[in-house]
Scaffold this motif. Structure first.
Motif, PDB file in Angstrom:
ATOM      1  N   VAL A   1       0.827  -1.202   0.000  1.00  0.00           N
ATOM      2  CA  VAL A   1       0.000   0.000   0.000  1.00  0.00           C
ATOM      3  C   VAL A   1       0.866   1.258   0.000  1.00  0.00           C
ATOM      4  O   VAL A   1       1.802   1.384   0.806  1.00  0.00           O
ATOM      5  CB  VAL A   1      -0.934   0.010   1.224  1.00  0.00           C
ATOM      6  CG1 VAL A   1      -1.789   1.273   1.252  1.00  0.00           C
ATOM      7  CG2 VAL A   1      -1.830  -1.237   1.216  1.00  0.00           C
ATOM      8  N   VAL A   2       0.552   2.183  -0.891  1.00  0.00           N
ATOM      9  CA  VAL A   2       1.224   3.479  -0.931  1.00  0.00           C
ATOM     10  C   VAL A   2       0.859   4.279   0.316  1.00  0.00           C
ATOM     11  O   VAL A   2      -0.313   4.381   0.687  1.00  0.00           O
ATOM     12  CB  VAL A   2       0.818   4.255  -2.206  1.00  0.00           C
ATOM     13  CG1 VAL A   2       1.298   5.697  -2.139  1.00  0.00           C
ATOM     14  CG2 VAL A   2       1.384   3.560  -3.442  1.00  0.00           C
ATOM     15  N   GLU A   3       1.869   4.854   0.964  1.00  0.00           N
ATOM     16  CA  GLU A   3       1.637   5.596   2.203  1.00  0.00           C
ATOM     17  C   GLU A   3       0.947   6.926   1.935  1.00  0.00           C
ATOM     18  O   GLU A   3       1.334   7.682   1.051  1.00  0.00           O
ATOM     19  CB  GLU A   3       2.959   5.851   2.921  1.00  0.00           C
ATOM     20  CG  GLU A   3       2.799   6.512   4.281  1.00  0.00           C
ATOM     21  CD  GLU A   3       4.103   6.605   5.037  1.00  0.00           C
ATOM     22  OE1 GLU A   3       4.091   7.189   6.138  1.00  0.00           O
ATOM     23  OE2 GLU A   3       5.122   6.092   4.531  1.00  0.00           O
ATOM     24  N   ASP A   4      -0.102   7.187   2.695  1.00  0.00           N
ATOM     25  CA  ASP A   4      -0.827   8.461   2.620  1.00  0.00           C
ATOM     26  C   ASP A   4      -1.604   8.604   3.926  1.00  0.00           C
ATOM     27  O   ASP A   4      -2.733   8.132   4.051  1.00  0.00           O
ATOM     28  CB  ASP A   4      -1.766   8.480   1.403  1.00  0.00           C
ATOM     29  CG  ASP A   4      -2.494   9.816   1.242  1.00  0.00           C
ATOM     30  OD1 ASP A   4      -2.405  10.656   2.164  1.00  0.00           O
ATOM     31  OD2 ASP A   4      -3.164   9.997   0.213  1.00  0.00           O
ATOM     32  N   GLU A   5      -0.995   9.272   4.912  1.00  0.00           N
ATOM     33  CA  GLU A   5      -1.600   9.339   6.236  1.00  0.00           C
ATOM     34  C   GLU A   5      -2.921  10.103   6.247  1.00  0.00           C
ATOM     35  O   GLU A   5      -3.776   9.863   7.094  1.00  0.00           O
ATOM     36  CB  GLU A   5      -0.620   9.973   7.221  1.00  0.00           C
ATOM     37  CG  GLU A   5       0.583   9.090   7.516  1.00  0.00           C
ATOM     38  CD  GLU A   5       1.363   9.581   8.709  1.00  0.00           C
ATOM     39  OE1 GLU A   5       0.884  10.521   9.381  1.00  0.00           O
ATOM     40  OE2 GLU A   5       2.434   9.024   8.980  1.00  0.00           O
ATOM     41  N   LEU A   6      -3.088  11.018   5.308  1.00  0.00           N
ATOM     42  CA  LEU A   6      -4.333  11.787   5.274  1.00  0.00           C
ATOM     43  C   LEU A   6      -5.482  10.988   4.676  1.00  0.00           C
ATOM     44  O   LEU A   6      -6.656  11.307   4.914  1.00  0.00           O
ATOM     45  CB  LEU A   6      -4.123  13.087   4.489  1.00  0.00           C
ATOM     46  CG  LEU A   6      -3.129  14.082   5.093  1.00  0.00           C
ATOM     47  CD1 LEU A   6      -2.990  15.305   4.183  1.00  0.00           C
ATOM     48  CD2 LEU A   6      -3.557  14.494   6.498  1.00  0.00           C
ATOM     49  N   ASN A   7      -5.159   9.981   3.891  1.00  0.00           N
ATOM     50  CA  ASN A   7      -6.185   9.195   3.200  1.00  0.00           C
ATOM     51  C   ASN A   7      -5.920   7.702   3.413  1.00  0.00           C
ATOM     52  O   ASN A   7      -5.293   7.053   2.561  1.00  0.00           O
ATOM     53  CB  ASN A   7      -6.204   9.520   1.701  1.00  0.00           C
ATOM     54  CG  ASN A   7      -6.447  10.993   1.434  1.00  0.00           C
ATOM     55  OD1 ASN A   7      -7.498  11.517   1.773  1.00  0.00           O
ATOM     56  ND2 ASN A   7      -5.467  11.665   0.851  1.00  0.00           N
ATOM     57  N   PRO A   8      -6.356   7.148   4.526  1.00  0.00           N
ATOM     58  CA  PRO A   8      -6.104   5.732   4.795  1.00  0.00           C
ATOM     59  C   PRO A   8      -6.672   4.835   3.700  1.00  0.00           C
ATOM     60  O   PRO A   8      -7.677   5.155   3.069  1.00  0.00           O
ATOM     61  CB  PRO A   8      -6.814   5.496   6.132  1.00  0.00           C
ATOM     62  CG  PRO A   8      -6.893   6.845   6.770  1.00  0.00           C
ATOM     63  CD  PRO A   8      -7.072   7.811   5.632  1.00  0.00           C
ATOM     64  N   PHE A   9      -6.013   3.716   3.502  1.00  0.00           N
ATOM     65  CA  PHE A   9      -6.433   2.696   2.547  1.00  0.00           C
ATOM     66  C   PHE A   9      -7.280   1.684   3.304  1.00  0.00           C
ATOM     67  O   PHE A   9      -6.847   1.143   4.329  1.00  0.00           O
ATOM     68  CB  PHE A   9      -5.195   2.028   1.945  1.00  0.00           C
ATOM     69  CG  PHE A   9      -5.476   1.089   0.809  1.00  0.00           C
ATOM     70  CD1 PHE A   9      -5.470   1.543  -0.493  1.00  0.00           C
ATOM     71  CD2 PHE A   9      -5.708  -0.256   1.050  1.00  0.00           C
ATOM     72  CE1 PHE A   9      -5.703   0.677  -1.555  1.00  0.00           C
ATOM     73  CE2 PHE A   9      -5.951  -1.131   0.005  1.00  0.00           C
ATOM     74  CZ  PHE A   9      -5.945  -0.659  -1.302  1.00  0.00           C
ATOM     75  N   VAL A  10      -8.500   1.433   2.830  1.00  0.00           N
ATOM     76  CA  VAL A  10      -9.443   0.562   3.548  1.00  0.00           C
ATOM     77  C   VAL A  10      -9.734  -0.682   2.700  1.00  0.00           C
ATOM     78  O   VAL A  10     -10.107  -0.575   1.533  1.00  0.00           O
ATOM     79  CB  VAL A  10     -10.760   1.296   3.864  1.00  0.00           C
ATOM     80  CG1 VAL A  10     -11.716   0.369   4.613  1.00  0.00           C
ATOM     81  CG2 VAL A  10     -10.485   2.554   4.681  1.00  0.00           C
ATOM     82  N   ILE A  11      -9.557  -1.845   3.337  1.00  0.00           N
ATOM     83  CA  ILE A  11      -9.872  -3.119   2.682  1.00  0.00           C
ATOM     84  C   ILE A  11     -11.086  -3.706   3.390  1.00  0.00           C
ATOM     85  O   ILE A  11     -11.021  -4.064   4.578  1.00  0.00           O
ATOM     86  CB  ILE A  11      -8.693  -4.105   2.765  1.00  0.00           C
ATOM     87  CG1 ILE A  11      -7.412  -3.478   2.220  1.00  0.00           C
ATOM     88  CG2 ILE A  11      -9.034  -5.399   2.020  1.00  0.00           C
ATOM     89  CD1 ILE A  11      -6.159  -4.262   2.569  1.00  0.00           C
ATOM     90  N   GLU A  12     -12.204  -3.801   2.697  1.00  0.00           N
ATOM     91  CA  GLU A  12     -13.389  -4.444   3.259  1.00  0.00           C
ATOM     92  C   GLU A  12     -13.267  -5.954   3.077  1.00  0.00           C
ATOM     93  O   GLU A  12     -13.016  -6.432   1.970  1.00  0.00           O
ATOM     94  CB  GLU A  12     -14.656  -3.955   2.559  1.00  0.00           C
ATOM     95  CG  GLU A  12     -14.985  -2.491   2.788  1.00  0.00           C
ATOM     96  CD  GLU A  12     -16.304  -2.115   2.143  1.00  0.00           C
ATOM     97  OE1 GLU A  12     -17.171  -3.006   1.984  1.00  0.00           O
ATOM     98  OE2 GLU A  12     -16.474  -0.934   1.780  1.00  0.00           O
TER      99      GLU A  12
END
Length: 366
Positions: A204-215
């Motif tokens: 996953v590309v790091e982006d603290e302002l926009n978390p990556f969500v896996i359902e």
């Protein structure tokens, strides 16, 4: 309930998690009434775990054929929940198969979307267009140039295959066999959200302002910038293994939230979870073309082999309790050869069934 007349609805409720206490008792009585019912139910749980859905028109036609052909007097009732209609279609599919109205090739039956080759990978674009894929990587340019519109795309990976995709933010996902990943053509408004049924390895590309969500089936994984392996086939334990970074897992049903550290694995069952230490050097052997049985019980190995080879493999309960498999073997081995290896070192036999194999205990285990 006379003659188990509503058993299709009860099974649908069980698979979707909507079953009542009274229906559980009816299901138990039905299972105990005939050994064939146990095999049927095990097959249904396998198909449900693949999470395949019929198109609405195909489902309507299929259920019409079912009403005309199968010997049940009642009419299939209206379905209240998304997915239960699919489970009913799966139920009647296997009933037809077991009574000879369908061919017994379960590897084809698992692709009930119809028209899809069980040996090929597909990308279903958000406009409904289906693209057949080779076995390689799916780039962002590919699904963008194919005319994908706002909405979800769905990458379907078939039996005995692995595929990968570059997501809109540059995150890479490698998808294991008999798995599905849905994702948009673009992440908008800070929402980086995908849905997984099956197994995948994410970088996953790091982006603290926009978390990556896996359902997943049992909750949501919130990722800030992480490498992890996720296994989440429906109706079996889910596993989240963290290799680098940090994740929060929010379990469904209002249960706890869990934080993982690198080298930890969260195992989620229906009613509980546990955090184990993980061998991060060998967390995803499937990406290297191997099975790593890692001391798993034989019933879990049966599910693993079912998903890779596209057949249904069930276990006697006594086999599941007493036999653990360890070791690594290449996944390109023919199933018949692998069966011979297991039978040579463990007191079990693989008996051919109409749609796969049933693993039976040798007399020494009984």
């Amino acid at each position: 309930m006379d003659s188990f007349e509503m058993i299709d609805q009860i099974i649908a409720n069980e698979l979707s998690g909507e079953i009542t206490v009274e229906e559980k008792q009816e299901l138990k009585q039905w299972l105990e009434s005939d050994p064939a019912n146990v095999e049927l139910f095990d097959n249904l749980k396998y198909y449900w775990s693949t999470n395949v859905n019929m198109a609405d028109d195909d489902l309507d036609d299929f259920l019409k054929d079912f009403r005309k052909t199968f010997r049940i007097k009642k009419t299939i009732r209206a379905i209240r929940y998304p997915g239960i209609a699919s489970s009913l279609a799966l139920i009647v599919t296997i009933i037809f198969m077991l009574t000879g109205s369908f061919q017994s090739d379960v590897s084809n039956m698992s692709w009930i979307t119809r028209g899809l080759d069980p040996d090929k990978n597909y990308l279903i674009l958000s406009d409904g267009t289906t693209r057949e894929l080779d076995k390689g990587h799916v780039s962002k340019e590919f699904y963008t140039l194919q005319g994908s519109q706002p909405g979800e795309n769905k990458l379907i990976v078939s039996r005995r295959n692995i595929s990968s995709v570059s997501l809109p933010d540059g995150t890479d996902a490698t998808i294991n066999s008999m798995s599905w990943l849905t994702f948009p053509s673009e992440f908008v408004d800070g929402e980086r959200r995908v849905k997984l049924s099956g197994e995948a390895y994410f970088d996953v590309v790091e982006d603290e302002l926009n978390p990556f969500v896996i359902e997943i089936h049992k909750g949501e994984i919130v990722v800030l910038g992480t490498t992890l392996n996720v296994m989440s086939y429906e109706n079996q334990k889910s596993e989240v293994t963290l290799i680098e970074g940090k994740v929060n897992i929010y379990l469904s049903g209002g249960r706890d939230s869990v934080k993982l550290k690198p080298g930890e694995q969260l195992v989620i069952s229906e009613n509980d979870y546990v955090i184990n230490s993980a061998d991060i050097e060998n967390v995803s052997p499937w990406m290297d073309g191997n099975f790593d049985f890692a001391g798993r019980p034989l019933n879990e190995i049966a599910l693993l082999l079912s998903k890779w080879y596209g057949v249904t493999i069930t276990c006697d309960p006594i086999v599941s309790r007493k036999i653990l498999l360890s070791g690594t073997i290449e996944r390109d081995i023919p199933l018949e050869e692998l069966i011979s290896v297991i039978e040579a070192v463990h007191p079990v036999s693989f008996e051919k069934t109409v749609n796969g194999y049933s693993i039976k205990a040798a007399q020494s285990l009984k």
